[in-house]
Enzyme design. Structure first.
Site, PDB file in Angstrom:
ATOM      1  N   ARG A 234       0.809  -1.217   0.000  1.00  0.00           N
ATOM      2  CA  ARG A 234       0.000   0.000   0.000  1.00  0.00           C
ATOM      3  C   ARG A 234       0.839   1.262   0.000  1.00  0.00           C
ATOM      4  NH1 ARG A 234      -2.744  -2.633   2.784  1.00  0.00           N
ATOM      5  NH2 ARG A 234      -0.914  -3.840   3.237  1.00  0.00           N
ATOM      6  N   THR A 235       1.949   1.286   0.722  1.00  0.00           N
ATOM      7  CA  THR A 235       2.679   2.551   0.784  1.00  0.00           C
ATOM      8  C   THR A 235       3.238   2.917  -0.595  1.00  0.00           C
ATOM      9  OG1 THR A 235       3.208   2.117   3.089  1.00  0.00           O
ATOM     10  CG2 THR A 235       4.478   3.838   2.006  1.00  0.00           C
TER      11      THR A 235
ATOM     12  N   LYS B 206      24.640  -4.688  -5.766  1.00  0.00           N
ATOM     13  CA  LYS B 206      26.049  -4.674  -6.202  1.00  0.00           C
ATOM     14  C   LYS B 206      26.922  -4.027  -5.145  1.00  0.00           C
ATOM     15  CE  LYS B 206      24.828  -3.878 -11.047  1.00  0.00           C
ATOM     16  NZ  LYS B 206      24.904  -2.861 -12.117  1.00  0.00           N
TER      17      LYS B 206
ATOM     18  N   ARG C 147      11.796   3.532   1.205  1.00  0.00           N
ATOM     19  CA  ARG C 147      11.594   2.597   2.325  1.00  0.00           C
ATOM     20  C   ARG C 147      12.856   1.740   2.445  1.00  0.00           C
ATOM     21  NH1 ARG C 147       6.448  -0.990   3.812  1.00  0.00           N
ATOM     22  NH2 ARG C 147       5.835   1.093   4.455  1.00  0.00           N
TER      23      ARG C 147
ATOM     24  N   HIS D  22       7.546   5.976  10.500  1.00  0.00           N
ATOM     25  CA  HIS D  22       6.772   5.844   9.255  1.00  0.00           C
ATOM     26  C   HIS D  22       5.877   7.083   9.158  1.00  0.00           C
ATOM     27  CE1 HIS D  22       4.728   4.266   5.912  1.00  0.00           C
ATOM     28  NE2 HIS D  22       4.366   3.089   6.352  1.00  0.00           N
TER      29      HIS D  22
HETATM   30  C1  NCD Z   1       2.847  -0.552   8.119  1.00  0.00           C
HETATM   31  C2  NCD Z   1       4.349  -0.577   7.976  1.00  0.00           C
HETATM   32  O1  NCD Z   1       4.857  -0.810   6.879  1.00  0.00           O
HETATM   33  O2  NCD Z   1       5.005  -0.334   8.975  1.00  0.00           O
HETATM   34  N1  NCD Z   1       2.201  -0.737   6.904  1.00  0.00           N
HETATM   35  C3  NCD Z   1       1.933   0.354   6.141  1.00  0.00           C
HETATM   36  O3  NCD Z   1       2.789   1.052   5.677  1.00  0.00           O
HETATM   37  N2  NCD Z   1       0.662   0.666   5.985  1.00  0.00           N
HETATM   38  C4  NCD Z   1       2.340  -1.465   9.151  1.00  0.00           C
HETATM   39  C5  NCD Z   1       2.764  -2.884   9.098  1.00  0.00           C
HETATM   40  O4  NCD Z   1       3.496  -3.319   8.200  1.00  0.00           O
HETATM   41  O5  NCD Z   1       2.339  -3.612   9.997  1.00  0.00           O
END
Ligand code: NCD
Length: 308
Positions: free
Chosen positions: A52-53, A81, A102, A130
């Site tokens: 989703r992100t 690499k 990320r 996050h």
């Molecule tokens: C969260 C994350 O990645 O920390 N997910 C997200 O980005 N919606 C929560 C999770 O992974 O539990």
């Protein structure tokens, strides 16, 4: 250094409100925004899996009329690499206008921001922070409750490794009259660096408990989280703790009618699907709001960088 979003506290309360206002305006007037990023590129650098992100960032940039480049796993990047995050950031600065990153290592997006010449957005760094999930959470709370002051907020599940929890605690700590309930197994309590930070500085009252049902009647918000399997050192501990809390209609018997149930998703077992139809369930709205807040953030950072 170009303005980035690494930690939710990089932005003042007024700036967060400005993002909420922009997101609400985007929801009301999408056509006004649909060409704003024409010709601009977002690079999504995802060194750790995400659905989703990453897709939320991509959808956000497309809805602003912009383009997206990037990768969705470390193996398909030059990191395999041996390239450093600093070098990757310098290289991508030549191709894109803004980065969403990320990374499994805490602090990696900060290193990227220190080396990039374009804004960097932290899309999750290890078990640390996050901030853009927090933006989604803030818009959800704002739209459900009309503000933040005076709320009783329960966090339930993996409060140790759950980065969304850490960022949301930090963000909410700046409002007035809040009370927190930290509901977790002993082994998964909120880390002391979070409690000793802004929570202690602002003397925010909180209760730590293992018992969800005793806290339930007091809560305005219940923020459920999954146990973060990928951050455990051994599978046995994960298996022992994974089903510590499962929210069922039965457990909501003593909850307020006005409770808002949130979850950053993905859900594993923590919320029974029987709750999805309950009007108090907000977790799918939260996903949608995340996209609008990411649109607002991209616009703000590109404006500040002088790109827009
Ligand atoms: C969260 C994350 O990645 O920390 N997910 C997200 O980005 N919606 C929560 C999770 O992974 O539990």
């Amino acid at each position: 250094m170009t303005r980035s979003m690494i930690d939710i506290l990089d932005f003042t309360t007024e700036e967060l409100q400005e993002l909420i206002d922009t997101a609400n305006d985007i929801i009301a007037n999408p056509e006004f925004y649909c060409e704003r990023c024409r010709g601009k590129k977002l690079a999504t650098l995802f060194f750790e899996p995400s659905t989703r992100t990453r897709l939320s960032f991509e959808a956000a940039m497309y809805e602003l009329g912009g383009n997206v480049i990037g990768f969705s796993e470390a193996q398909s990047s030059s990191a395999s690499k041996g390239e450093s995050v600093a070098d990757t950031a310098k290289v991508i600065s030549c191709y894109a206008d803004i980065i969403a990153m990320r990374h499994p290592k805490e602090g990696a997006p900060l290193v990227a921001a220190m080396n990039a010449s374009i804004p960097v957005i932290n899309a999750g760094d290890g078990g640390h922070n996050h901030p853009t999930q927090t933006l989604a959470d803030l818009l959800t709370i704002y739209r459900e409750k009309g503000g933040f002051d005076g709320l009783s907020v329960g966090f339930c599940g993996d409060l140790k490794f759950g980065r969304t929890v850490h960022s949301l605690i930090n963000a909410l700590s700046r409002y007035e009259g809040l009370k927190f309930f930290f509901i977790s197994p002993e082994e998964l309590k909120v880390p002391s660096y979070v409690k000793k930070g802004i929570l202690a500085e602002r003397s925010i009252p909180y209760v730590q408990t293992t018992d969800l049902e005793s806290a339930m009647p007091e809560l305005d918000i219940l923020y459920m989280t999954r146990v973060q399997r990928e951050r455990f050192f051994n599978e046995e501990d994960y298996l022992r703790l994974k089903d510590s809390y499962i929210l069922t209609p039965e457990k909501l018997k003593n909850a307020k009618e006005s409770l808002s149930i949130m979850h950053p998703l993905p859900r594993v077992n923590e919320i029974s699907v029987a709750i999805d139809e309950d009007p108090r369930a907000c977790y799918f709205k939260q996903v949608l709001y995340g996209k609008y807040m990411r649109m607002a953030l991209i616009l703000k950072l590109l404006k500040e960088a002088g790109t827009l």
